[in-house]
Design a protein around this motif. Sequence first.
Motif: not given
Length: 364
Positions: A134-135, A288-289
């Motif tokens: 998730s962020t 983030t990813t």
Amino acid sequence: MSGDVPRVLALAAIVAVFAALSPDFLGARNLSMLAIELSITAILALGMFLVILPGHIDLSAGSGVGLIGGVAAVLITRAGWPAPAAMAAAAVLAVLLWRAMGRMIVSQRMPSFIITLGGLLAFKGLFWMVIRNSTVPVSPAGALNIYARLTTTYVPPAWGWAGVAVLAAVLFGRWARRNARDARGGGEEDFLRALIGVQLAALFVAVVNGFRGVPLPALLLALSYAVTVLLTEHAPFGRRLYAIGGNEEAAHLAGIDVDGTVVAAFALMGAAVAVTGFLQTAYAGASTTTVGDLMELDAIAACVIGGTSLKGGRGSARGVIFGALIMATLLNGMTLLAVPPEIKYVTRGVVLALAVWLDTRLAG
């Protein structure tokens, strides 16, 4: 100085193209943003430089940037840690992880390419687990204030000029001492380097003062550069790095602690990854990813463009800064022109391939 000419010409050509395509490229605001982006890339590249000098490589740096920045963000946001404590814990984790990789490389005699490739995959997976895919926002409110302000804090204009004065005193003082020690006199090249360095610093301060002042990441880069120069050019540690990269067997025979030196280089790489992770996450505004994606390739390209040999034993911190500036300018200009992401990937790939080709040609 002659070795820097091609890099200066390449940088000038890139700047000229982007300035012609976008009037905003040379604006104070964009150049201030470029300074932040350069600082993030260059700090990681300086860490990579220390690893490449003894003939190794680190492919896990980009994933580590995401992981360490994410760990700090999660500790602050979800665990309620104070920002300084969270960042300190994440930095210690980074140093320990990279020291462990270095120890594994030298103790098991395994290629650093393989170990760090494994680290790339493992750290990426751990990163996604830590942030739960998730962020995790980096908010300017509350306990996150210090973390978030890493890339939004600017030094007052007067402090910037004071820094230029200090730099001038240091560079010209060093030139004067060298010139006095040299019975033959001369020292024109050292004087020219000092003069150009001070002029570039003054130009940089004048430009960024037109926006908000010198950004904090630029000061962190200056500190990282000073430490790297001190280690590689004025300390036994640097001489050991160059010796190992030049001929590891000869370094062994000369009594150099090869294993300990390589492990220390990887531990310093971990520190560079931590600082870069904090800056990149703060600059993105959230963990983030995608944070850290391909940053290891930008760092490697910056080193090679700057004259560092992938075989080890050759390179300088000054060249790494040149290389990082070329990479950061390319990415900044393409972003300003709203170039599609796929074209950015192609450009980065071509630049990396050309850099490796150039390194091969120089080594030959």
